[in-house]
Design a protein around this motif. Structure first.
Motif, PDB file in Angstrom:
ATOM      1  N   VAL A  21       0.835  -1.200   0.000  1.00 29.03           N
ATOM      2  CA  VAL A  21       0.000   0.000   0.000  1.00 29.03           C
ATOM      3  C   VAL A  21       0.867   1.247   0.000  1.00 29.03           C
ATOM      4  CG1 VAL A  21      -1.633   1.344   1.380  1.00 29.03           C
ATOM      5  CG2 VAL A  21      -1.992  -1.108   1.067  1.00 29.03           C
ATOM      6  N   ARG A  22       1.953   1.241   0.785  1.00 27.88           N
ATOM      7  CA  ARG A  22       2.853   2.398   0.817  1.00 27.88           C
ATOM      8  C   ARG A  22       3.439   2.669  -0.564  1.00 27.88           C
ATOM      9  NH1 ARG A  22       6.117   5.124   4.623  1.00 27.88           N
ATOM     10  NH2 ARG A  22       4.330   4.800   6.002  1.00 27.88           N
ATOM     11  N   LEU A  23       3.695   1.609  -1.334  1.00 27.39           N
ATOM     12  CA  LEU A  23       4.275   1.751  -2.664  1.00 27.39           C
ATOM     13  C   LEU A  23       3.217   1.896  -3.756  1.00 27.39           C
ATOM     14  CD1 LEU A  23       7.111  -0.914  -2.429  1.00 27.39           C
ATOM     15  CD2 LEU A  23       7.356   1.560  -2.341  1.00 27.39           C
ATOM     16  N   LYS A  24       1.940   1.980  -3.354  1.00 30.92           N
ATOM     17  CA  LYS A  24       0.827   2.125  -4.291  1.00 30.92           C
ATOM     18  C   LYS A  24       0.733   0.934  -5.242  1.00 30.92           C
ATOM     19  CE  LYS A  24       1.228   7.166  -4.164  1.00 30.92           C
ATOM     20  NZ  LYS A  24       1.441   8.415  -4.958  1.00 30.92           N
ATOM     21  N   MET A  25       1.012  -0.244  -4.683  1.00 29.31           N
ATOM     22  CA  MET A  25       0.911  -1.481  -5.440  1.00 29.31           C
ATOM     23  C   MET A  25      -0.372  -2.207  -5.073  1.00 29.31           C
ATOM     24  SD  MET A  25       4.801  -2.953  -5.089  1.00 29.31           S
ATOM     25  CE  MET A  25       4.370  -4.478  -5.943  1.00 29.31           C
ATOM     26  N   SER A  26      -0.778  -3.126  -5.931  1.00 34.74           N
ATOM     27  CA  SER A  26      -1.900  -3.991  -5.622  1.00 34.74           C
ATOM     28  C   SER A  26      -1.515  -4.916  -4.470  1.00 34.74           C
ATOM     29  CB  SER A  26      -2.278  -4.827  -6.846  1.00 34.74           C
ATOM     30  OG  SER A  26      -3.167  -5.861  -6.483  1.00 34.74           O
ATOM     31  N   ARG A  27      -2.494  -5.272  -3.646  1.00 32.89           N
ATOM     32  CA  ARG A  27      -2.223  -6.213  -2.562  1.00 32.89           C
ATOM     33  C   ARG A  27      -2.119  -7.645  -3.074  1.00 32.89           C
ATOM     34  NH1 ARG A  27      -5.565  -4.329   2.839  1.00 32.89           N
ATOM     35  NH2 ARG A  27      -5.084  -2.106   2.709  1.00 32.89           N
ATOM     36  N   THR A  28      -2.449  -7.851  -4.344  1.00 33.99           N
ATOM     37  CA  THR A  28      -2.258  -9.163  -4.951  1.00 33.99           C
ATOM     38  C   THR A  28      -0.814  -9.235  -5.430  1.00 33.99           C
ATOM     39  OG1 THR A  28      -4.563  -9.190  -5.669  1.00 33.99           O
ATOM     40  CG2 THR A  28      -3.063 -10.765  -6.713  1.00 33.99           C
ATOM     41  N   LEU A  29       0.012  -9.851  -4.636  1.00 36.16           N
ATOM     42  CA  LEU A  29       1.455  -9.878  -4.885  1.00 36.16           C
ATOM     43  C   LEU A  29       1.898 -11.256  -5.351  1.00 36.16           C
ATOM     44  CD1 LEU A  29       2.487  -8.024  -1.603  1.00 36.16           C
ATOM     45  CD2 LEU A  29       2.338  -7.008  -3.890  1.00 36.16           C
ATOM     46  N   THR A  30       2.957 -11.287  -6.143  1.00 34.77           N
ATOM     47  CA  THR A  30       3.545 -12.558  -6.550  1.00 34.77           C
ATOM     48  C   THR A  30       4.348 -13.124  -5.381  1.00 34.77           C
ATOM     49  OG1 THR A  30       5.640 -11.619  -7.336  1.00 34.77           O
ATOM     50  CG2 THR A  30       3.777 -11.646  -8.894  1.00 34.77           C
ATOM     51  N   PRO A  31       4.613 -14.422  -5.390  1.00 30.27           N
ATOM     52  CA  PRO A  31       5.430 -15.001  -4.315  1.00 30.27           C
ATOM     53  C   PRO A  31       6.796 -14.325  -4.180  1.00 30.27           C
ATOM     54  CG  PRO A  31       4.330 -16.737  -5.529  1.00 30.27           C
ATOM     55  CD  PRO A  31       4.066 -15.465  -6.284  1.00 30.27           C
ATOM     56  N   ASP A  32       7.433 -13.971  -5.300  1.00 31.89           N
ATOM     57  CA  ASP A  32       8.734 -13.307  -5.244  1.00 31.89           C
ATOM     58  C   ASP A  32       8.619 -11.925  -4.606  1.00 31.89           C
ATOM     59  OD1 ASP A  32       9.988 -15.453  -6.382  1.00 31.89           O
ATOM     60  OD2 ASP A  32      10.095 -14.594  -8.408  1.00 31.89           O
ATOM     61  N   GLN A  33       7.550 -11.201  -4.928  1.00 30.95           N
ATOM     62  CA  GLN A  33       7.349  -9.884  -4.336  1.00 30.95           C
ATOM     63  C   GLN A  33       7.126  -9.999  -2.832  1.00 30.95           C
ATOM     64  OE1 GLN A  33       4.052  -8.591  -6.778  1.00 30.95           O
ATOM     65  NE2 GLN A  33       5.349  -7.218  -7.989  1.00 30.95           N
ATOM     66  N   ARG A  34       6.334 -10.960  -2.422  1.00 28.92           N
ATOM     67  CA  ARG A  34       6.062 -11.157  -1.002  1.00 28.92           C
ATOM     68  C   ARG A  34       7.336 -11.499  -0.249  1.00 28.92           C
ATOM     69  NH1 ARG A  34       0.698 -11.340   0.237  1.00 28.92           N
ATOM     70  NH2 ARG A  34       1.236 -12.157   2.286  1.00 28.92           N
ATOM     71  N   THR A  35       8.156 -12.370  -0.851  1.00 31.82           N
ATOM     72  CA  THR A  35       9.406 -12.764  -0.206  1.00 31.82           C
ATOM     73  C   THR A  35      10.336 -11.561  -0.057  1.00 31.82           C
ATOM     74  OG1 THR A  35       9.272 -15.031  -1.032  1.00 31.82           O
ATOM     75  CG2 THR A  35      11.447 -14.221  -0.401  1.00 31.82           C
ATOM     76  N   ALA A  36      10.445 -10.765  -1.119  1.00 30.51           N
ATOM     77  CA  ALA A  36      11.319  -9.591  -1.079  1.00 30.51           C
ATOM     78  C   ALA A  36      10.848  -8.596  -0.030  1.00 30.51           C
ATOM     79  CB  ALA A  36      11.370  -8.920  -2.457  1.00 30.51           C
ATOM     80  N   MET A  37       9.542  -8.377   0.055  1.00 32.15           N
ATOM     81  CA  MET A  37       9.021  -7.425   1.033  1.00 32.15           C
ATOM     82  C   MET A  37       9.185  -7.936   2.457  1.00 32.15           C
ATOM     83  SD  MET A  37       5.590  -5.960  -0.813  1.00 32.15           S
ATOM     84  CE  MET A  37       5.696  -5.049  -2.362  1.00 32.15           C
ATOM     85  N   GLN A  38       8.959  -9.233   2.662  1.00 33.08           N
ATOM     86  CA  GLN A  38       9.139  -9.782   4.009  1.00 33.08           C
ATOM     87  C   GLN A  38      10.600  -9.706   4.429  1.00 33.08           C
ATOM     88  OE1 GLN A  38       6.579 -10.981   6.260  1.00 33.08           O
ATOM     89  NE2 GLN A  38       8.388 -10.478   7.480  1.00 33.08           N
ATOM     90  N   ASP A  39      11.504  -9.966   3.491  1.00 31.32           N
ATOM     91  CA  ASP A  39      12.930  -9.841   3.791  1.00 31.32           C
ATOM     92  C   ASP A  39      13.278  -8.401   4.162  1.00 31.32           C
ATOM     93  OD1 ASP A  39      13.361 -12.509   3.332  1.00 31.32           O
ATOM     94  OD2 ASP A  39      14.197 -12.253   1.319  1.00 31.32           O
ATOM     95  N   ALA A  40      12.670  -7.434   3.470  1.00 28.02           N
ATOM     96  CA  ALA A  40      12.921  -6.022   3.770  1.00 28.02           C
ATOM     97  C   ALA A  40      12.414  -5.664   5.163  1.00 28.02           C
ATOM     98  CB  ALA A  40      12.267  -5.125   2.719  1.00 28.02           C
ATOM     99  N   ILE A  41      11.250  -6.196   5.533  1.00 30.43           N
ATOM    100  CA  ILE A  41      10.715  -5.971   6.877  1.00 30.43           C
ATOM    101  C   ILE A  41      11.645  -6.578   7.919  1.00 30.43           C
ATOM    102  CG2 ILE A  41       8.824  -6.561   8.447  1.00 30.43           C
ATOM    103  CD1 ILE A  41       6.951  -6.450   5.999  1.00 30.43           C
ATOM    104  N   ASP A  42      12.102  -7.809   7.664  1.00 30.05           N
ATOM    105  CA  ASP A  42      13.006  -8.471   8.600  1.00 30.05           C
ATOM    106  C   ASP A  42      14.325  -7.713   8.731  1.00 30.05           C
ATOM    107  OD1 ASP A  42      11.065 -10.386   8.948  1.00 30.05           O
ATOM    108  OD2 ASP A  42      12.032 -11.894   7.681  1.00 30.05           O
ATOM    109  N   ASP A  43      14.823  -7.180   7.614  1.00 29.84           N
ATOM    110  CA  ASP A  43      16.062  -6.386   7.662  1.00 29.84           C
ATOM    111  C   ASP A  43      15.863  -5.139   8.516  1.00 29.84           C
ATOM    112  OD1 ASP A  43      17.382  -8.178   6.066  1.00 29.84           O
ATOM    113  OD2 ASP A  43      17.188  -7.001   4.222  1.00 29.84           O
ATOM    114  N   ALA A  44      14.708  -4.491   8.361  1.00 28.50           N
ATOM    115  CA  ALA A  44      14.432  -3.284   9.136  1.00 28.50           C
ATOM    116  C   ALA A  44      14.332  -3.596  10.619  1.00 28.50           C
ATOM    117  CB  ALA A  44      13.149  -2.621   8.639  1.00 28.50           C
ATOM    118  N   ILE A  45      13.648  -4.688  10.964  1.00 26.68           N
ATOM    119  CA  ILE A  45      13.518  -5.046  12.375  1.00 26.68           C
ATOM    120  C   ILE A  45      14.865  -5.493  12.937  1.00 26.68           C
ATOM    121  CG2 ILE A  45      12.932  -7.505  12.308  1.00 26.68           C
ATOM    122  CD1 ILE A  45      11.064  -4.856  14.335  1.00 26.68           C
ATOM    123  N   GLY A  46      15.709  -6.076  12.088  1.00 26.92           N
ATOM    124  CA  GLY A  46      17.052  -6.446  12.530  1.00 26.92           C
ATOM    125  C   GLY A  46      17.882  -5.222  12.866  1.00 26.92           C
ATOM    126  N   ALA A  47      17.728  -4.161  12.073  1.00 28.30           N
ATOM    127  CA  ALA A  47      18.429  -2.912  12.363  1.00 28.30           C
ATOM    128  C   ALA A  47      17.956  -2.325  13.688  1.00 28.30           C
ATOM    129  CB  ALA A  47      18.210  -1.912  11.229  1.00 28.30           C
TER     130      ALA A  47
END
Length: 204
Positions: A21-47
């Motif tokens: 939603v922040r990126l103005k994308m559809s919530r219907t995401l591909t598996p690769d997109q979901r994985t990349a976004m979850q990894d980004a969230i995990d990286d942020a929480i790791g920081a």
């Protein structure tokens, strides 16, 4: 000895749908997109974890070979939320008790118990997960075009304001979480029970 940990919520304060939603994308995401976004969230929480010196969300930990000190468990992670189980360990040969225990417990900061912390954590994680270059590239149309060449053969995008700059739209910096930062995560034995401790054991 601490032998690993399991994050309980995968940073439930921010989801991949929130990033979309922040990126103005559809919530219907591909598996690769979901994985990349979850990894980004995990990286942020790791920081955040590295900055605060404590787990930013409740996690479950297992430690073996723990020997009680008085009525305290000398555990590695804090603040202690609860001791899930304390299993006596036995000698593999004789079967006799060793005096040590395998302790399963939950520890970390709890966004659900502190709404102010939850908002600050969510703001940082969402902003920085969404701003990571490989995540921004998933939705190039959501970026502000600064200039384009003839027939759109090349495009230059505006960069976001620097984190913590105070400029409107700028993402928060890690210093926005300094109130919850632990300078020293260990505690001396014999202190009063931790406010979040729901057991009768003191934390250490």
């Amino acid at each position: 000895m601490y032998d690993g940990r399991e994050m309980e919520e995968r940073v439930g304060v921010v989801t991949v749908e929130d990033v979309a939603v922040r990126l103005k994308m559809s919530r219907t995401l591909t598996p690769d997109q979901r994985t990349a976004m979850q990894d980004a969230i995990d990286d942020a929480i790791g920081a955040v974890a590295a900055h605060l010196h404590v787990s930013p969300v409740p996690e479950q930990f297992t430690e073996r070979g723990v020997r009680p000190v008085g009525d305290a468990w000398p555990l590695t992670h804090d603040p202690l939320i609860e001791v899930v189980s304390a299993t006596p360990e036995t000698d593999p040969v004789s079967g006799d008790p060793t005096g040590a225990y395998t302790i399963v417990y939950r520890a970390g900061l709890d966004p659900d118990a502190d709404p102010v912390y939850r908002r600050a954590l969510r703001s940082y994680v969402l902003a920085h997960a969404s701003a990571m270059p490989h995540i921004v590239e998933l939705a190039p149309r959501g970026r502000r075009v600064k200039s384009s060449s003839l027939e759109g053969q090349s495009v230059t995008y505006d960069s976001d304001p620097q984190a913590g700059s105070g400029v409107a739209g700028a993402p928060p910096s890690l210093t926005s979480l300094d109130y919850w930062r632990r300078i020293n995560t260990s505690q001396a034995a014999g202190i009063a029970p931790h406010p979040l401790d729901v057991t009768n054991m003191r934390w250490w």
